[in-house]
Design a protein around this motif. Sequence first.
Motif, mmCIF file in Angstrom:
data_model
loop_
_atom_site.group_PDB
_atom_site.id
_atom_site.type_symbol
_atom_site.label_atom_id
_atom_site.label_comp_id
_atom_site.label_asym_id
_atom_site.label_seq_id
_atom_site.Cartn_x
_atom_site.Cartn_y
_atom_site.Cartn_z
ATOM 1 N N SER A 1 0.780 -1.232 0.000
ATOM 2 C CA SER A 1 0.000 0.000 0.000
ATOM 3 C C SER A 1 0.813 1.284 0.000
ATOM 4 C CB SER A 1 -0.925 0.009 1.221
ATOM 5 O OG SER A 1 -1.789 -1.087 1.184
ATOM 6 N N VAL A 2 2.052 1.216 0.447
ATOM 7 C CA VAL A 2 2.864 2.429 0.547
ATOM 8 C C VAL A 2 4.145 2.317 -0.281
ATOM 9 C CG1 VAL A 2 4.058 4.004 2.114
ATOM 10 C CG2 VAL A 2 1.922 2.932 2.847
ATOM 11 N N ALA A 3 4.948 1.287 -0.026
ATOM 12 C CA ALA A 3 6.259 1.176 -0.673
ATOM 13 C C ALA A 3 6.172 0.960 -2.183
ATOM 14 C CB ALA A 3 7.070 0.064 -0.023
ATOM 15 N N LEU A 4 5.398 -0.010 -2.639
ATOM 16 C CA LEU A 4 5.312 -0.269 -4.083
ATOM 17 C C LEU A 4 4.810 0.952 -4.859
ATOM 18 C CD1 LEU A 4 4.139 -3.979 -4.445
ATOM 19 C CD2 LEU A 4 6.344 -2.986 -5.003
ATOM 20 N N PRO A 5 3.736 1.605 -4.426
ATOM 21 C CA PRO A 5 3.283 2.788 -5.167
ATOM 22 C C PRO A 5 4.325 3.917 -5.220
ATOM 23 C CG PRO A 5 1.521 1.971 -3.783
ATOM 24 C CD PRO A 5 2.760 1.210 -3.406
ATOM 25 N N GLU A 6 5.198 3.992 -4.219
ATOM 26 C CA GLU A 6 6.229 5.034 -4.237
ATOM 27 C C GLU A 6 7.207 4.836 -5.386
ATOM 28 O OE1 GLU A 6 8.002 5.205 -0.356
ATOM 29 O OE2 GLU A 6 6.382 6.427 0.445
ATOM 30 N N PHE A 7 7.411 3.612 -5.850
ATOM 31 C CA PHE A 7 8.294 3.375 -7.000
ATOM 32 C C PHE A 7 7.805 4.127 -8.228
ATOM 33 C CE2 PHE A 7 9.656 -0.670 -4.880
ATOM 34 C CZ PHE A 7 11.008 -0.363 -4.822
ATOM 35 N N GLU A 8 6.497 4.267 -8.351
ATOM 36 C CA GLU A 8 5.932 4.960 -9.505
ATOM 37 C C GLU A 8 5.664 6.435 -9.218
ATOM 38 O OE1 GLU A 8 3.503 1.656 -11.978
ATOM 39 O OE2 GLU A 8 2.475 2.439 -10.220
ATOM 40 N N GLY A 9 5.999 6.886 -8.033
ATOM 41 C CA GLY A 9 5.789 8.287 -7.696
ATOM 42 C C GLY A 9 4.476 8.560 -6.998
ATOM 43 N N GLY A 10 3.805 7.520 -6.531
ATOM 44 C CA GLY A 10 2.542 7.707 -5.809
ATOM 45 C C GLY A 10 2.763 8.495 -4.530
ATOM 46 N N ILE A 11 1.866 9.435 -4.258
ATOM 47 C CA ILE A 11 1.993 10.297 -3.077
ATOM 48 C C ILE A 11 0.726 10.222 -2.234
ATOM 49 C CG2 ILE A 11 3.649 11.871 -4.135
ATOM 50 C CD1 ILE A 11 1.311 13.801 -4.681
ATOM 51 N N GLU A 12 0.801 10.755 -1.032
ATOM 52 C CA GLU A 12 -0.315 10.870 -0.099
ATOM 53 C C GLU A 12 -0.944 9.515 0.247
ATOM 54 O OE1 GLU A 12 -1.119 13.595 1.514
ATOM 55 O OE2 GLU A 12 -0.016 15.080 0.363
ATOM 56 N N PRO A 13 -0.169 8.592 0.803
ATOM 57 C CA PRO A 13 -0.731 7.288 1.188
ATOM 58 C C PRO A 13 -1.571 7.403 2.461
ATOM 59 C CG PRO A 13 1.566 7.394 1.831
ATOM 60 C CD PRO A 13 1.263 8.677 1.079
ATOM 61 N N ILE A 14 -2.695 8.080 2.337
ATOM 62 C CA ILE A 14 -3.595 8.327 3.460
ATOM 63 C C ILE A 14 -4.632 7.204 3.513
ATOM 64 C CG2 ILE A 14 -5.381 9.892 4.345
ATOM 65 C CD1 ILE A 14 -3.770 12.188 3.029
ATOM 66 N N MET A 15 -4.827 6.637 4.682
ATOM 67 C CA MET A 15 -5.826 5.586 4.870
ATOM 68 C C MET A 15 -7.216 6.166 4.626
ATOM 69 S SD MET A 15 -6.418 2.489 5.710
ATOM 70 C CE MET A 15 -6.085 1.428 7.077
ATOM 71 N N ILE A 16 -7.963 5.582 3.675
ATOM 72 C CA ILE A 16 -9.303 6.082 3.371
ATOM 73 C C ILE A 16 -10.391 5.024 3.535
ATOM 74 C CG2 ILE A 16 -8.485 7.892 1.822
ATOM 75 C CD1 ILE A 16 -9.526 6.032 -0.505
ATOM 76 N N GLY A 17 -9.998 3.762 3.722
ATOM 77 C CA GLY A 17 -11.015 2.729 3.841
ATOM 78 C C GLY A 17 -10.478 1.464 4.476
ATOM 79 N N ALA A 18 -11.369 0.680 5.012
ATOM 80 C CA ALA A 18 -10.999 -0.588 5.632
ATOM 81 C C ALA A 18 -12.204 -1.514 5.590
ATOM 82 C CB ALA A 18 -10.523 -0.362 7.073
ATOM 83 N N GLY A 19 -12.046 -2.664 6.201
ATOM 84 C CA GLY A 19 -13.090 -3.670 6.144
ATOM 85 C C GLY A 19 -14.189 -3.474 7.160
ATOM 86 N N LYS A 20 -15.286 -4.142 6.895
ATOM 87 C CA LYS A 20 -16.416 -4.189 7.814
ATOM 88 C C LYS A 20 -17.025 -5.572 7.644
ATOM 89 C CE LYS A 20 -20.099 -1.207 9.323
ATOM 90 N NZ LYS A 20 -20.952 -0.083 8.957
ATOM 91 N N LYS A 21 -17.046 -6.327 8.741
ATOM 92 C CA LYS A 21 -17.529 -7.700 8.663
ATOM 93 C C LYS A 21 -19.048 -7.743 8.581
ATOM 94 C CE LYS A 21 -13.552 -9.660 10.932
ATOM 95 N NZ LYS A 21 -12.983 -10.222 12.131
ATOM 96 N N GLU A 22 -19.517 -8.525 7.643
ATOM 97 C CA GLU A 22 -20.943 -8.773 7.463
ATOM 98 C C GLU A 22 -21.109 -10.279 7.317
ATOM 99 O OE1 GLU A 22 -21.902 -6.454 3.988
ATOM 100 O OE2 GLU A 22 -22.164 -4.643 5.180
ATOM 101 N N GLY A 23 -21.334 -10.962 8.422
ATOM 102 C CA GLY A 23 -21.398 -12.421 8.404
ATOM 103 C C GLY A 23 -20.022 -12.991 8.112
ATOM 104 N N ASN A 24 -19.918 -13.826 7.097
ATOM 105 C CA ASN A 24 -18.631 -14.414 6.698
ATOM 106 C C ASN A 24 -17.897 -13.557 5.676
ATOM 107 O OD1 ASN A 24 -18.991 -16.628 8.355
ATOM 108 N ND2 ASN A 24 -20.032 -17.816 6.769
ATOM 109 N N TYR A 25 -18.473 -12.450 5.307
ATOM 110 C CA TYR A 25 -17.899 -11.579 4.274
ATOM 111 C C TYR A 25 -17.360 -10.305 4.910
ATOM 112 C CZ TYR A 25 -17.756 -8.383 0.303
ATOM 113 O OH TYR A 25 -17.356 -7.472 -0.630
ATOM 114 N N MET A 26 -16.204 -9.851 4.427
ATOM 115 C CA MET A 26 -15.684 -8.566 4.893
ATOM 116 C C MET A 26 -15.614 -7.635 3.690
ATOM 117 S SD MET A 26 -12.651 -7.404 7.463
ATOM 118 C CE MET A 26 -11.179 -7.969 6.704
ATOM 119 N N GLY A 27 -16.527 -6.684 3.639
ATOM 120 C CA GLY A 27 -16.553 -5.711 2.558
ATOM 121 C C GLY A 27 -15.664 -4.523 2.879
#
Length: 169
Positions: A100-126
């Motif tokens: 999420s951070v190191a690989l994108p930096e190889f291409e010049g990706g900036i601002e690795p700000i956390m914007i989303g994560a999982g939420k469990k719904e039964g056996n599924y995590m969306g």
Amino acid sequence: MVPVFAYSLKDEELGSRGMNEVIEDYFIENGRPIIDCLVKLSPFFIASSKTEERNASCAAKGIEVLRKLDVPVFQPVTSHYMTVEEWQESMGLSTEIGWSVALPEFEGGIEPIMIGAGKKEGNYMGRFPIEERCSKFASRILKWTELRKKTGQPEKSRLYPAQQTLHRC
């Protein structure tokens, strides 16, 4: 804002084009970018394909496309392993830092700000947005875009994050 969806990896068997092809076809016209910035949600290299997803040459090919595009490339983070609550209670990312951070930096990706994560719904995590983090991310994009459009900036103080070079270790 122009949302463009593409499969993360080029897959000739599926008939899906690579992100590099999508960028060249939709965001560059007559050799010039038609967008002010790029928000890339996939952690894979832009020129990745199903057969070469971990090949370092993919980063170099992606960098070449991004040089042509010549706009800031924002790479926010969405956790694929933690729920929103787990992330809020943690000290940050752990196993996802590489993807999420190191690989994108190889291409010049900036601002690795956390914007989303999982939420469990039964056996599924969306995946779900973290609203205040999305707002912060959007604010950062706006500030970078405004900075880039300012006139009269001396050339040496302009920022071109997509023009980093890849160094082999």
